[in-house]
Enzyme design. Structure first.
Site, PDB file in Angstrom:
ATOM      1  N   SER A  59     -29.228  26.182  97.096  1.00 64.80           N
ATOM      2  CA  SER A  59     -27.496  25.904  97.824  1.00 64.80           C
ATOM      3  C   SER A  59     -26.432  27.406  97.465  1.00 64.80           C
ATOM      4  O   SER A  59     -26.292  27.026  96.845  1.00 64.80           O
ATOM      5  CB  SER A  59     -27.355  25.067  96.744  1.00 64.80           C
ATOM      6  OG  SER A  59     -28.166  23.616  96.871  1.00 64.80           O
ATOM      7  N   CYS A  93     -19.966  17.713  94.403  1.00 63.86           N
ATOM      8  CA  CYS A  93     -21.949  16.616  94.745  1.00 63.86           C
ATOM      9  C   CYS A  93     -21.329  15.268  93.587  1.00 63.86           C
ATOM     10  O   CYS A  93     -20.917  15.904  92.662  1.00 63.86           O
ATOM     11  CB  CYS A  93     -23.030  17.180  94.031  1.00 63.86           C
ATOM     12  SG  CYS A  93     -24.564  16.553  93.883  1.00 63.86           S
ATOM     13  N   HIS A  99     -23.268  27.475  99.899  1.00 65.34           N
ATOM     14  CA  HIS A  99     -21.979  26.872 100.486  1.00 65.34           C
ATOM     15  C   HIS A  99     -20.895  27.720 100.629  1.00 65.34           C
ATOM     16  O   HIS A  99     -19.763  27.198 100.917  1.00 65.34           O
ATOM     17  CB  HIS A  99     -21.692  25.970  99.148  1.00 65.34           C
ATOM     18  CG  HIS A  99     -22.907  25.167  99.049  1.00 65.34           C
ATOM     19  ND1 HIS A  99     -23.279  24.069 100.350  1.00 65.34           N
ATOM     20  CD2 HIS A  99     -23.346  24.462  98.097  1.00 65.34           C
ATOM     21  CE1 HIS A  99     -24.346  23.352  99.364  1.00 65.34           C
ATOM     22  NE2 HIS A  99     -24.814  23.675  98.159  1.00 65.34           N
ATOM     23  N   ASN A 102     -20.760  14.571 102.523  1.00 70.54           N
ATOM     24  CA  ASN A 102     -20.215  12.879 102.662  1.00 70.54           C
ATOM     25  C   ASN A 102     -19.585  13.156 101.400  1.00 70.54           C
ATOM     26  O   ASN A 102     -20.106  13.532 100.646  1.00 70.54           O
ATOM     27  CB  ASN A 102     -21.863  12.299 102.652  1.00 70.54           C
ATOM     28  CG  ASN A 102     -23.511  13.026 103.430  1.00 70.54           C
ATOM     29  OD1 ASN A 102     -22.971  12.287 104.603  1.00 70.54           O
ATOM     30  ND2 ASN A 102     -24.496  13.318 103.010  1.00 70.54           N
ATOM     31  N   CYS A 118     -26.807  12.505 101.752  1.00 75.12           N
ATOM     32  CA  CYS A 118     -26.898  13.480 100.570  1.00 75.12           C
ATOM     33  C   CYS A 118     -25.463  13.878  99.647  1.00 75.12           C
ATOM     34  O   CYS A 118     -23.990  13.340 100.250  1.00 75.12           O
ATOM     35  CB  CYS A 118     -26.967  15.092 101.520  1.00 75.12           C
ATOM     36  SG  CYS A 118     -28.046  15.246 102.317  1.00 75.12           S
ATOM     37  N   CYS A 176     -37.868  12.339  98.992  1.00 69.68           N
ATOM     38  CA  CYS A 176     -36.928  13.389  98.395  1.00 69.68           C
ATOM     39  C   CYS A 176     -36.577  12.436  96.810  1.00 69.68           C
ATOM     40  O   CYS A 176     -35.816  11.255  96.357  1.00 69.68           O
ATOM     41  CB  CYS A 176     -34.983  12.627  99.428  1.00 69.68           C
ATOM     42  SG  CYS A 176     -34.000  13.315  98.858  1.00 69.68           S
ATOM     43  N   CYS A 220     -26.491  15.917  86.375  1.00 66.66           N
ATOM     44  CA  CYS A 220     -26.669  17.292  86.787  1.00 66.66           C
ATOM     45  C   CYS A 220     -25.066  17.501  85.742  1.00 66.66           C
ATOM     46  O   CYS A 220     -24.865  17.369  85.760  1.00 66.66           O
ATOM     47  CB  CYS A 220     -26.807  17.196  88.189  1.00 66.66           C
ATOM     48  SG  CYS A 220     -26.639  19.493  88.834  1.00 66.66           S
ATOM     49  N   CYS A 253     -21.136  20.091  90.717  1.00 60.75           N
ATOM     50  CA  CYS A 253     -20.929  21.002  91.681  1.00 60.75           C
ATOM     51  C   CYS A 253     -18.965  20.304  92.611  1.00 60.75           C
ATOM     52  O   CYS A 253     -19.926  19.064  91.515  1.00 60.75           O
ATOM     53  CB  CYS A 253     -21.958  21.164  92.968  1.00 60.75           C
ATOM     54  SG  CYS A 253     -22.805  22.295  92.523  1.00 60.75           S
ATOM     55  N   GLU A 298     -32.153   7.913  91.531  1.00 61.93           N
ATOM     56  CA  GLU A 298     -32.214   7.608  92.487  1.00 61.93           C
ATOM     57  C   GLU A 298     -33.711   8.044  93.869  1.00 61.93           C
ATOM     58  O   GLU A 298     -33.406   9.360  92.891  1.00 61.93           O
ATOM     59  CB  GLU A 298     -31.657   8.184  93.858  1.00 61.93           C
ATOM     60  CG  GLU A 298     -30.558   6.627  92.670  1.00 61.93           C
ATOM     61  CD  GLU A 298     -28.849   6.359  94.491  1.00 61.93           C
ATOM     62  OE1 GLU A 298     -28.142   5.133  94.201  1.00 61.93           O
ATOM     63  OE2 GLU A 298     -28.880   7.706  95.339  1.00 61.93           O
TER      64      GLU A 298
HETATM   65  N1  SAH Z   1     -29.781  20.409  92.615  1.00 55.30           N
HETATM   66  C1  SAH Z   1     -30.183  21.048  93.580  1.00 55.30           C
HETATM   67  C2  SAH Z   1     -31.310  19.267  94.330  1.00 55.30           C
HETATM   68  C3  SAH Z   1     -30.162  18.753  94.544  1.00 55.30           C
HETATM   69  S1  SAH Z   1     -28.811  18.153  96.186  1.00 55.30           S
HETATM   70  C4  SAH Z   1     -29.177  21.902  94.161  1.00 55.30           C
HETATM   71  O1  SAH Z   1     -27.901  22.007  94.111  1.00 55.30           O
HETATM   72  O2  SAH Z   1     -29.965  22.629  95.209  1.00 55.30           O
HETATM   73  C5  SAH Z   1     -29.277  18.582  97.319  1.00 55.30           C
HETATM   74  C6  SAH Z   1     -28.043  19.189  98.451  1.00 55.30           C
HETATM   75  O3  SAH Z   1     -27.506  18.649  98.485  1.00 55.30           O
HETATM   76  C7  SAH Z   1     -27.628  20.331  98.181  1.00 55.30           C
HETATM   77  O4  SAH Z   1     -27.779  21.268  98.822  1.00 55.30           O
HETATM   78  C8  SAH Z   1     -26.912  19.932  97.730  1.00 55.30           C
HETATM   79  O5  SAH Z   1     -25.288  21.159  97.448  1.00 55.30           O
HETATM   80  C9  SAH Z   1     -26.152  19.287  98.701  1.00 55.30           C
HETATM   81  N2  SAH Z   1     -24.813  18.098  98.260  1.00 55.30           N
HETATM   82  C10 SAH Z   1     -24.797  18.016  97.092  1.00 55.30           C
HETATM   83  N3  SAH Z   1     -23.557  16.968  96.930  1.00 55.30           N
HETATM   84  C11 SAH Z   1     -23.598  16.694  98.486  1.00 55.30           C
HETATM   85  C12 SAH Z   1     -22.667  16.467  99.605  1.00 55.30           C
HETATM   86  N4  SAH Z   1     -21.215  15.426  98.671  1.00 55.30           N
HETATM   87  N5  SAH Z   1     -22.093  16.212 100.553  1.00 55.30           N
HETATM   88  C13 SAH Z   1     -23.722  16.874 101.483  1.00 55.30           C
HETATM   89  N6  SAH Z   1     -24.385  17.341 100.915  1.00 55.30           N
HETATM   90  C14 SAH Z   1     -24.018  17.473  99.633  1.00 55.30           C
HETATM   91 FE1  SF4 Z   2     -26.365  19.837  90.151  1.00 54.56          FE
HETATM   92 FE2  SF4 Z   2     -27.790  20.062  93.040  1.00 54.56          FE
HETATM   93 FE3  SF4 Z   2     -25.161  18.745  92.699  1.00 54.56          FE
HETATM   94 FE4  SF4 Z   2     -24.770  21.130  91.880  1.00 54.56          FE
HETATM   95  S1  SF4 Z   2     -25.561  20.204  94.360  1.00 54.56           S
HETATM   96  S2  SF4 Z   2     -23.870  19.708  90.490  1.00 54.56           S
HETATM   97  S3  SF4 Z   2     -27.008  21.478  91.272  1.00 54.56           S
HETATM   98  S4  SF4 Z   2     -26.794  18.216  91.586  1.00 54.56           S
END
Ligand code: SAH
Ligand code: SF4
Length: 382
Positions: A219, A118, A221, A301, A344, A104, A111, A115, A91
């Site tokens: 990131s 995510c 968190h 989200n 996100c 974006c 991945c 996390c 995407e």
């Molecule tokens: N892998 C990289 C880049 C992709 S994620 C990273 O983790 O930084 C980009 C951003 O979206 C990151 O800060 C991640 O923590 C955030 N993100 C991932 N899942 C999310 C969710 N469900 N709600 C809000 N932010 C989220």
């Molecule tokens: Fe991968 Fe970034 Fe999602 Fe973590 S937040 S699983 S590093 S895409």
């Protein structure tokens, strides 16, 4: 197999031209035709020698992944799904604002970091994207949008590597792609308008600093290792202290820049007053070390398999106020495109997990074609 010219930065294209017995400046011409003018046919490239124009189709091509779908949100956000073969879909999201257009971009299919909050992480990992597949997202979006919006000048002013995947776990393909984004003969984006977001791959943060110090978002968190180990499993390998030291080293390569720390607000998990205070201590210790940072709070989200809940806005504001009162520049990310699942981390495409780690998630993923990250930060004014 002929060469996909989207796989090359200018250096790579010059080497390719040399192999063909052509002068290096031909590469610059070719590069401009492809990236600035969006040409897809070699016979459109009228200032190339005729002999080269005839030779190129036999040795080279441009590979643009097929668009599976395009959705437009009421707020103007556009999300594309691209088919990258083998059943994998990625995407890309365009977020228009008054003074900028942000794209974006995804770096991997799925991945491996996994996390908890995510959706991409829950889907597991399929494969790295090639340089050409990373660049094609920008190529396609820029030239589509120019036509769509009837604009002749540049539409995309900012790129964030915040789509699917961990960009620093695909460094070899990421680096030439970043160089294409920055190159004046291609997209000419400034270093500060290209952001790599990472969950904290420490050795690669150091390499990026040396090779191409674009804007960095980390990131975070969580303010402590125990909680971060649980939310971002990569923390077990690269704990917070190591990560923050890498950020300080990075800043030496980008001395006037901020490093942005992203913090996804999860109800009852990382959003208490105690967490905010711990975060203040952590950030203050870093500032004393010379690190300039910003905090970007992202309301979570939700997606069905996570079992997690977004922090109530009152809690996000309380958290933000503690940080702001402590002198830390804090923003709350505004969600864009959530009506088309482009917000996100709601993610994304139908990823074939080749690690097997998350096949159990497959059932829960059904019908969950989702979004990406959105990066519209609104300053908190409390
Ligand atoms: N892998 C990289 C880049 C992709 S994620 C990273 O983790 O930084 C980009 C951003 O979206 C990151 O800060 C991640 O923590 C955030 N993100 C991932 N899942 C999310 C969710 N469900 N709600 C809000 N932010 C989220
Ligand atoms: Fe991968 Fe970034 Fe999602 Fe973590 S937040 S699983 S590093 S895409």
């Amino acid at each position: 197999m002929t060469a996909n010219l989207l796989d090359y930065d200018l250096e790579g294209l010059a080497a390719f031209c040399e192999q063909l017995g052509e002068k290096r400046f031909r590469a610059t011409q070719l590069f401009r035709w492809i990236h600035q003018k969006g040409a897809t046919q070699f016979d459109q490239m009228t200032d190339l020698a005729k002999s080269l124009r005839q030779k190129l189709p036999q040795v080279a091509h441009l590979e643009i992944p097929r668009v599976v779908s395009r959705q437009e949100s009421a707020d103007g956000t556009i999300k594309w799904l691209f088919d990258v073969g083998g059943g994998d879909v990625i995407e890309t999201v365009f977020i228009p604002e008054a003074d900028r257009g942000t794209l974006c971009i995804s770096s991997q299919v799925g991945c491996a970091v996994g996390c908890r909050f995510c959706s991409t992480g829950h889907q597991g990992f399929s494969r790295n994207l090639s340089t050409g597949e990373i660049v094609a997202q920008l190529w396609f979006a820029e030239h589509f949008l120019r036509q769509h919006l009837g604009r002749s000048e540049r539409v995309i002013s900012n790129v964030v590597m915040m789509g699917m995947g961990e960009p620093l776990q695909n460094y070899a393909h990421l680096l030439p792609a970043l160089k294409v984004m920055l190159d004046d003969h291609a997209y000419g984006l400034s270093r500060r308008r290209v952001t790599v977001s990472t969950s904290g791959v420490v050795p690669m943060i150091d390499r990026l600093g040396r090779d191409c110090p674009v804007a960095l978002a980390v990131s975070l968190h969580a303010p402590d290792d125990a909680l971060r180990n649980d939310l971002v499993p990569l923390n077990k390998k690269y704990p917070i202290a190591d990560l923050l030291s890498a950020c300080s080293r990075y800043q030496k390569f980008a001395p006037r820049d901020f490093i942005t720390f992203e913090y996804c607000m999860l109800d009852g998990i990382n959003d208490s007053v105690q967490h905010a205070n711990a975060l203040v201590s952590l950030m203050h210790a870093q500032s004393a070390d010379g690190l300039s940072c910003k905090l970007n709070l992202i309301p979570f989200n939700p997606f069905p398999a996570s079992g997690l809940v977004r922090s109530p806005m009152a809690q996000v504001l309380t958290f933000a106020k503690i940080l702001s009162d402590a002198g830390i520049v804090t923003t709350i990310r505004k969600t864009r495109g959530d009506d088309i699942d482009a917000a996100c981390g709601q993610l994304a495409g139908d990823v074939k997990d080749r690690t097997g780690a998350s096949s159990r998630m497959a059932a829960q993923r059904q019908g969950m074609l989702g979004g990406i990250k959105v990066v519209v930060a609104n300053k908190v004014s409390i």
